[in-house]
Design a protein around this motif. Structure first.
Motif, PDB file in Angstrom:
ATOM      1  N   ARG A 109      12.377   7.376 -11.568  1.00 22.14           N
ATOM      2  CA  ARG A 109      12.348   8.507 -10.460  1.00 22.14           C
ATOM      3  C   ARG A 109      11.632   9.914  -9.878  1.00 22.14           C
ATOM      4  N   LYS A 110      11.657  10.371 -11.181  1.00 25.86           N
ATOM      5  CA  LYS A 110      11.684  11.764 -10.100  1.00 25.86           C
ATOM      6  C   LYS A 110       9.570  11.368 -10.697  1.00 25.86           C
ATOM      7  N   ARG A 113       8.868   9.600  -7.962  1.00 26.70           N
ATOM      8  CA  ARG A 113       8.188  10.591  -6.080  1.00 26.70           C
ATOM      9  C   ARG A 113       7.501  11.762  -6.373  1.00 26.70           C
TER      10      ARG A 113
END
Length: 238
Positions: A109-110, A113
Protein backbone atom coordinates in the motif's frame (compact mmCIF):
# COMPACT_ATOMS: atom_id res chain seq x y z
CA UNK A 1 5.82 7.19 -21.54
CA UNK A 2 7.55 6.80 -18.18
CA UNK A 3 11.03 5.28 -18.08
CA UNK A 4 11.71 3.41 -14.85
CA UNK A 5 14.80 1.67 -13.46
CA UNK A 6 14.95 -0.91 -10.67
CA UNK A 7 18.47 -1.35 -9.29
CA UNK A 8 19.17 -4.09 -6.74
CA UNK A 9 21.96 -6.67 -6.58
CA UNK A 10 19.50 -9.32 -5.38
CA UNK A 11 17.66 -10.87 -8.34
CA UNK A 12 14.54 -11.90 -6.45
CA UNK A 13 14.20 -8.47 -4.83
CA UNK A 14 14.40 -6.53 -8.08
CA UNK A 15 12.09 -8.95 -9.91
CA UNK A 16 9.49 -8.60 -7.16
CA UNK A 17 9.80 -4.81 -7.26
CA UNK A 18 9.39 -4.74 -11.03
CA UNK A 19 6.30 -6.96 -10.81
CA UNK A 20 4.69 -4.74 -8.17
CA UNK A 21 5.49 -1.52 -10.06
CA UNK A 22 3.99 -2.98 -13.25
CA UNK A 23 0.79 -3.95 -11.45
CA UNK A 24 0.37 -0.45 -10.02
CA UNK A 25 1.10 1.33 -13.28
CA UNK A 26 -1.22 -1.00 -15.19
CA UNK A 27 -3.99 -0.14 -12.73
CA UNK A 28 -3.24 3.56 -13.31
CA UNK A 29 -3.29 3.00 -17.08
CA UNK A 30 0.11 4.65 -17.40
CA UNK A 31 2.39 3.70 -20.29
CA UNK A 32 5.91 2.78 -19.21
CA UNK A 33 9.08 0.82 -19.77
CA UNK A 34 11.07 -0.79 -16.96
CA UNK A 35 14.66 -1.96 -16.90
CA UNK A 36 16.45 -3.97 -14.21
CA UNK A 37 20.03 -3.39 -13.08
CA UNK A 38 22.08 -5.63 -10.82
CA UNK A 39 24.56 -2.95 -9.72
CA UNK A 40 25.07 0.77 -9.47
CA UNK A 41 27.70 0.58 -12.20
CA UNK A 42 25.22 -0.96 -14.63
CA UNK A 43 22.68 1.76 -13.89
CA UNK A 44 25.18 4.57 -14.42
CA UNK A 45 26.37 3.07 -17.70
CA UNK A 46 22.83 2.92 -19.11
CA UNK A 47 22.11 5.36 -21.90
CA UNK A 48 18.46 5.90 -20.93
CA UNK A 49 17.34 9.01 -19.11
CA UNK A 50 15.15 7.42 -16.43
CA UNK A 51 12.26 9.36 -14.90
CA UNK A 52 11.98 7.23 -11.75
CA UNK A 53 14.71 5.09 -10.18
CA UNK A 54 14.14 2.52 -7.42
CA UNK A 55 17.55 2.10 -5.85
CA UNK A 56 18.74 -0.37 -3.23
CA UNK A 57 21.34 1.09 -0.87
CA UNK A 58 23.30 -1.89 0.44
CA UNK A 59 24.99 -3.30 -2.65
CA UNK A 60 28.45 -4.68 -3.35
CA UNK A 61 31.17 -2.45 -4.82
CA UNK A 62 29.29 0.78 -5.62
CA UNK A 63 26.55 1.17 -3.00
CA UNK A 64 23.23 2.88 -3.62
CA UNK A 65 24.14 6.14 -1.91
CA UNK A 66 27.31 6.65 -3.98
CA UNK A 67 25.37 5.65 -7.09
CA UNK A 68 22.73 8.25 -6.24
CA UNK A 69 25.34 10.98 -5.78
CA UNK A 70 26.72 10.36 -9.26
CA UNK A 71 23.24 10.03 -10.76
CA UNK A 72 22.14 13.33 -9.19
CA UNK A 73 24.95 15.23 -10.92
CA UNK A 74 23.58 14.07 -14.26
CA UNK A 75 19.86 14.29 -13.55
CA UNK A 76 18.94 16.75 -10.81
CA UNK A 77 15.23 16.73 -11.65
CA UNK A 78 14.53 12.98 -11.74
CA UNK A 79 12.92 10.94 -8.98
CA UNK A 80 15.01 8.72 -6.71
CA UNK A 81 13.25 6.25 -4.43
CA UNK A 82 15.52 4.35 -2.06
CA UNK A 83 14.66 0.79 -1.06
CA UNK A 84 16.60 -0.63 1.87
CA UNK A 85 16.45 -3.16 4.68
CA UNK A 86 18.14 -0.62 6.99
CA UNK A 87 17.02 2.70 8.45
CA UNK A 88 20.66 3.75 8.82
CA UNK A 89 20.76 5.89 5.67
CA UNK A 90 17.44 7.75 6.02
CA UNK A 91 19.03 11.12 6.72
CA UNK A 92 21.72 10.65 4.07
CA UNK A 93 18.90 10.35 1.55
CA UNK A 94 18.18 14.07 1.99
CA UNK A 95 21.61 14.93 0.61
CA UNK A 96 20.69 13.46 -2.78
CA UNK A 97 17.10 14.74 -2.65
CA UNK A 98 15.48 11.33 -2.51
CA UNK A 99 11.74 11.38 -3.16
CA UNK A 100 11.09 8.65 -0.60
CA UNK A 101 12.79 5.98 1.49
CA UNK A 102 11.07 2.59 1.48
CA UNK A 103 11.96 -0.10 3.98
CA UNK A 104 12.15 -3.78 3.04
CA UNK A 105 9.99 -5.74 3.03
CA UNK A 106 8.14 -3.06 1.09
CA UNK A 107 4.54 -2.52 2.12
CA UNK A 108 2.37 -2.79 -1.00
CA UNK A 109 0.00 0.00 0.00
CA UNK A 110 2.85 2.37 0.78
CA UNK A 111 4.55 1.53 -2.51
CA UNK A 112 1.35 2.31 -4.39
CA UNK A 113 0.94 5.62 -2.58
CA UNK A 114 4.55 6.65 -3.24
CA UNK A 115 4.47 5.60 -6.88
CA UNK A 116 1.18 7.40 -7.52
CA UNK A 117 2.68 10.62 -6.13
CA UNK A 118 5.86 10.13 -8.14
CA UNK A 119 3.90 9.69 -11.36
CA UNK A 120 1.83 12.78 -10.57
CA UNK A 121 4.98 14.79 -9.98
CA UNK A 122 6.43 13.73 -13.33
CA UNK A 123 3.18 14.64 -15.10
CA UNK A 124 3.25 18.06 -13.47
CA UNK A 125 6.76 18.84 -14.66
CA UNK A 126 6.10 22.11 -16.38
CA UNK A 127 6.84 22.66 -20.04
CA UNK A 128 5.46 26.18 -19.79
CA UNK A 129 7.70 28.95 -21.02
CA UNK A 130 7.83 32.70 -21.40
CA UNK A 131 9.20 34.86 -24.18
CA UNK A 132 11.19 37.88 -23.02
CA UNK A 133 12.61 40.65 -25.18
CA UNK A 134 15.49 43.07 -24.87
CA UNK A 135 17.08 45.22 -27.54
CA UNK A 136 15.35 43.34 -30.37
CA UNK A 137 16.52 40.03 -28.92
CA UNK A 138 13.84 37.51 -27.98
CA UNK A 139 14.51 34.59 -25.71
CA UNK A 140 12.42 31.55 -24.81
CA UNK A 141 12.80 30.51 -21.16
CA UNK A 142 11.18 27.46 -19.57
CA UNK A 143 9.72 28.24 -16.15
CA UNK A 144 11.17 25.04 -14.71
CA UNK A 145 14.68 26.31 -15.56
CA UNK A 146 14.25 29.62 -13.72
CA UNK A 147 15.53 29.81 -10.12
CA UNK A 148 14.25 33.29 -9.31
CA UNK A 149 13.53 36.77 -10.66
CA UNK A 150 15.39 39.73 -9.19
CA UNK A 151 13.76 43.12 -9.68
CA UNK A 152 15.90 46.24 -9.99
CA UNK A 153 13.54 49.09 -10.75
CA UNK A 154 12.21 48.43 -14.27
CA UNK A 155 14.91 45.87 -15.00
CA UNK A 156 14.34 42.20 -14.17
CA UNK A 157 17.25 39.77 -13.87
CA UNK A 158 16.19 36.18 -14.56
CA UNK A 159 18.49 33.79 -12.70
CA UNK A 160 18.38 30.28 -14.09
CA UNK A 161 20.12 27.24 -15.47
CA UNK A 162 21.53 29.24 -18.39
CA UNK A 163 22.86 32.10 -16.27
CA UNK A 164 21.32 35.57 -15.98
CA UNK A 165 19.16 37.29 -18.57
CA UNK A 166 18.06 40.91 -18.01
CA UNK A 167 15.02 42.54 -19.58
CA UNK A 168 12.47 45.27 -18.89
CA UNK A 169 9.24 44.39 -17.11
CA UNK A 170 6.86 45.78 -14.50
CA UNK A 171 6.91 43.68 -11.34
CA UNK A 172 3.11 43.72 -11.00
CA UNK A 173 2.62 42.36 -14.52
CA UNK A 174 5.30 39.70 -13.97
CA UNK A 175 3.77 38.59 -10.68
CA UNK A 176 0.35 38.24 -12.31
CA UNK A 177 1.82 36.17 -15.16
CA UNK A 178 3.33 33.75 -12.66
CA UNK A 179 0.28 33.21 -10.45
CA UNK A 180 -0.40 29.51 -9.75
CA UNK A 181 2.82 28.55 -11.55
CA UNK A 182 4.97 27.72 -8.53
CA UNK A 183 6.52 31.15 -7.96
CA UNK A 184 6.20 33.31 -4.84
CA UNK A 185 7.11 36.94 -4.21
CA UNK A 186 9.00 36.57 -0.94
CA UNK A 187 10.35 40.12 -1.05
CA UNK A 188 9.61 43.28 -3.04
CA UNK A 189 12.72 42.52 -5.12
CA UNK A 190 12.40 38.75 -5.55
CA UNK A 191 10.09 36.18 -7.09
CA UNK A 192 11.36 32.71 -6.26
CA UNK A 193 10.63 29.35 -7.88
CA UNK A 194 9.46 27.14 -5.00
CA UNK A 195 10.78 24.09 -6.83
CA UNK A 196 14.35 25.14 -6.02
CA UNK A 197 13.85 26.02 -2.34
CA UNK A 198 16.09 23.87 -0.16
CA UNK A 199 15.40 25.59 3.17
CA UNK A 200 14.27 28.85 4.74
CA UNK A 201 14.01 30.86 7.92
CA UNK A 202 12.46 34.20 8.84
CA UNK A 203 15.27 36.14 7.19
CA UNK A 204 16.03 34.27 3.97
CA UNK A 205 15.21 31.55 1.47
CA UNK A 206 18.02 29.10 0.69
CA UNK A 207 18.07 27.64 -2.80
CA UNK A 208 19.45 24.26 -3.87
CA UNK A 209 22.43 25.95 -5.53
CA UNK A 210 23.37 27.66 -2.24
CA UNK A 211 22.11 31.11 -3.10
CA UNK A 212 20.29 33.02 -0.37
CA UNK A 213 17.37 35.35 -1.03
CA UNK A 214 15.86 37.82 1.42
CA UNK A 215 12.36 37.19 2.70
CA UNK A 216 10.24 40.07 3.98
CA UNK A 217 8.91 39.69 7.54
CA UNK A 218 5.36 40.42 6.42
CA UNK A 219 5.61 37.75 3.72
CA UNK A 220 6.99 34.96 5.90
CA UNK A 221 3.72 33.39 7.11
CA UNK A 222 2.21 33.39 3.62
CA UNK A 223 5.44 31.97 2.21
CA UNK A 224 5.26 29.06 4.69
CA UNK A 225 1.67 28.31 3.60
CA UNK A 226 2.56 28.45 -0.11
CA UNK A 227 5.62 26.26 0.44
CA UNK A 228 3.57 23.64 2.27
CA UNK A 229 0.90 23.73 -0.44
CA UNK A 230 3.52 23.38 -3.16
CA UNK A 231 5.18 20.37 -1.48
CA UNK A 232 1.84 18.59 -1.07
CA UNK A 233 0.81 19.18 -4.67
CA UNK A 234 4.19 18.14 -6.08
CA UNK A 235 4.31 14.96 -4.01
CA UNK A 236 7.35 15.98 -1.96
CA UNK A 237 5.37 15.83 1.28
CA UNK A 238 3.62 12.56 2.10
Amino acid sequence: MLSIAVCDDEVIERCNMERKVKEILDDMKVSYIIRQFGSGQELLLAVENFDIVFLDIIMCELDGMKTAQIFRKRAFDKILIFVSSSREYVFDAYDVEAFYYLLKPVDDRKLRRVLEKAVLKMKNCSQEFMIVSKERQKKKLYLDDIYYFEIKGRVVDIHGAEGIFAYYEQIGILENRLQEKGFFRCHKSYLVNLKYVDGYNRQEVILENGERIMIAKRRYEEFCKEMLKFMKESGELL
